[in-house]
Design an enzyme around this catalytic site. Sequence first.
Site, PDB file in Angstrom:
ATOM      1  N   GLU A  50       0.853  -1.193   0.000  1.00 23.03           N
ATOM      2  CA  GLU A  50       0.000   0.000   0.000  1.00 23.03           C
ATOM      3  C   GLU A  50       0.887   1.241   0.000  1.00 23.03           C
ATOM      4  O   GLU A  50       1.828   1.349   0.793  1.00 23.03           O
ATOM      5  CB  GLU A  50      -0.914  -0.009   1.216  1.00 23.03           C
ATOM      6  CG  GLU A  50      -1.571   1.310   1.577  1.00 23.03           C
ATOM      7  CD  GLU A  50      -2.362   1.936   0.442  1.00 23.03           C
ATOM      8  OE1 GLU A  50      -2.453   3.178   0.403  1.00 23.03           O
ATOM      9  OE2 GLU A  50      -2.908   1.198  -0.414  1.00 23.03           O
ATOM     10  N   ARG A 124     -17.145   4.499   4.039  1.00 12.95           N
ATOM     11  CA  ARG A 124     -16.034   3.781   3.394  1.00 12.95           C
ATOM     12  C   ARG A 124     -14.970   3.355   4.399  1.00 12.95           C
ATOM     13  O   ARG A 124     -14.437   2.250   4.325  1.00 12.95           O
ATOM     14  CB  ARG A 124     -15.379   4.655   2.319  1.00 12.95           C
ATOM     15  CG  ARG A 124     -16.168   4.751   1.028  1.00 12.95           C
ATOM     16  CD  ARG A 124     -15.479   5.671   0.033  1.00 12.95           C
ATOM     17  NE  ARG A 124     -16.189   5.686  -1.230  1.00 12.95           N
ATOM     18  CZ  ARG A 124     -15.930   4.884  -2.250  1.00 12.95           C
ATOM     19  NH1 ARG A 124     -14.961   3.997  -2.148  1.00 12.95           N
ATOM     20  NH2 ARG A 124     -16.624   4.961  -3.367  1.00 12.95           N
ATOM     21  N   TYR A 232     -27.658   9.927   1.987  1.00 11.21           N
ATOM     22  CA  TYR A 232     -28.090   8.790   2.798  1.00 11.21           C
ATOM     23  C   TYR A 232     -27.306   8.758   4.106  1.00 11.21           C
ATOM     24  O   TYR A 232     -26.202   9.284   4.200  1.00 11.21           O
ATOM     25  CB  TYR A 232     -27.923   7.460   2.053  1.00 11.21           C
ATOM     26  CG  TYR A 232     -26.576   7.242   1.388  1.00 11.21           C
ATOM     27  CD1 TYR A 232     -25.498   6.706   2.085  1.00 11.21           C
ATOM     28  CD2 TYR A 232     -26.393   7.543   0.038  1.00 11.21           C
ATOM     29  CE1 TYR A 232     -24.278   6.476   1.469  1.00 11.21           C
ATOM     30  CE2 TYR A 232     -25.182   7.328  -0.586  1.00 11.21           C
ATOM     31  CZ  TYR A 232     -24.125   6.796   0.127  1.00 11.21           C
ATOM     32  OH  TYR A 232     -22.910   6.593  -0.499  1.00 11.21           O
ATOM     33  N   ASP A 309     -10.853  -1.046  -9.680  1.00 12.72           N
ATOM     34  CA  ASP A 309     -10.699   0.108 -10.544  1.00 12.72           C
ATOM     35  C   ASP A 309      -9.509   0.001 -11.487  1.00 12.72           C
ATOM     36  O   ASP A 309      -9.477   0.682 -12.516  1.00 12.72           O
ATOM     37  CB  ASP A 309     -10.571   1.380  -9.709  1.00 12.72           C
ATOM     38  CG  ASP A 309     -11.900   1.865  -9.168  1.00 12.72           C
ATOM     39  OD1 ASP A 309     -12.943   1.320  -9.581  1.00 12.72           O
ATOM     40  OD2 ASP A 309     -11.906   2.792  -8.337  1.00 12.72           O
TER      41      ASP A 309
END
Length: 416
Positions: A50, A124, A232, A309
Amino acid sequence: MGTTPSPSRGRTGRPASADGTYALVAGGGIGGLTAALALAGAGREVVLLERAAEFTEIGAGLQVGPNATRMMDRLGLLDQLLDVAVLPRYGVMRHAVTGEPLTRLDLGDAFRTRYGYPYVVVHRSDLLGILVGACRAQPLIHLENNKLVTAAWADEDGAGVRCSDGSSYRAQLLVGADGLHSVVRTLVSDDAPVPSGFVAYRGTLPMHEVKTEVADQDVVLWVGPGLHLIQYPVRRSEIYNQVAVFRSDSFARGEAEVGGVEELTERFATTCAEVQKHVSRIDRGRNWPIYDRDPLDTWTHGRAVLLGDAAHPMLQYLGQGACQALEDALALADAVRGAGGDLGAALRGYEDTRLRLAGLCQTRARMWGQVWHTGDPVTLALRDRFMRGRRADDYTELDWLYAERTAGAAAERAAS
């Protein structure tokens, strides 16, 4: 989010870049972490790289359809997700200019009965935290931060990467989960991200600030010519997520500074008072120009493969970016498990299962964006008439995406 393993050694204490490593995952977002978990669940050792110092997600709210909650159940993480998520009652579409309701989708019992799993909305970072925690508890996964992948290679015998700090890694399989601007994707294609011409502003508010003004158990979508606003609740309905999106003239012109606050205000000035009030509360410190890419004919090169992605970045109009990444990860692990030691066969099986359906999501997301944002009077009249006439429990347009079946069969049905 806690300590991370040493950058030079994995959990077992042996060098993480040793040739015996089965899979090397580039990218520690939702797709990369899920791929690591799924491959470790298939008994394979994984090193995940990462680029950031910590595992973080940019943005706030995330819609997780039943095709993805099904994947979380397979990982044994659905209960953790439901503990921090919200199960909305309805998905509601309203006209952003007139304020009138256009349609609603029942997301309750009938929906869950049809698809077997719920539709949830979640922050998220909450989903990412669940995945990071599961990875840290798995001895076959080695997490390494501060590893920016700058180059990748792959052939029929293996694959590897080089990082900005000079370190290099190799493995039997390289999984490119490194996002829209994927380095691993350059092994497969020399294409570039496609600008949509739209810009997004995102933000959250404490629920108590809007409690009396919003339907706090619904996903509400306001659509208008060249713009939309989606809202939301997330995090057990403690905070309210909002995303305002508009067609940006400065973005279309390729200017260095795009979609400024003045442009946001100007574009939403034509909307009803309720929408303008909500948009005025969104954080204006940063915006996100929106891109996708065209579907690819293959996601593999030698022993490198793409997911999420990196493979199929898509516009947000189906709410499927993260969902498709979750499906990718489980499909890849299934293919690896099913092919035994034949990695080439595993990658072909993975593509057969996933490539066409994910590509269909990319193209249909573009179509839905056009429908939401149309300013053409004829198209508007037809859209609104259709939306007003549909039943809340009419799920026929969603079966291709949410029903439990092989992805290939779903794509075949959707294309027929």
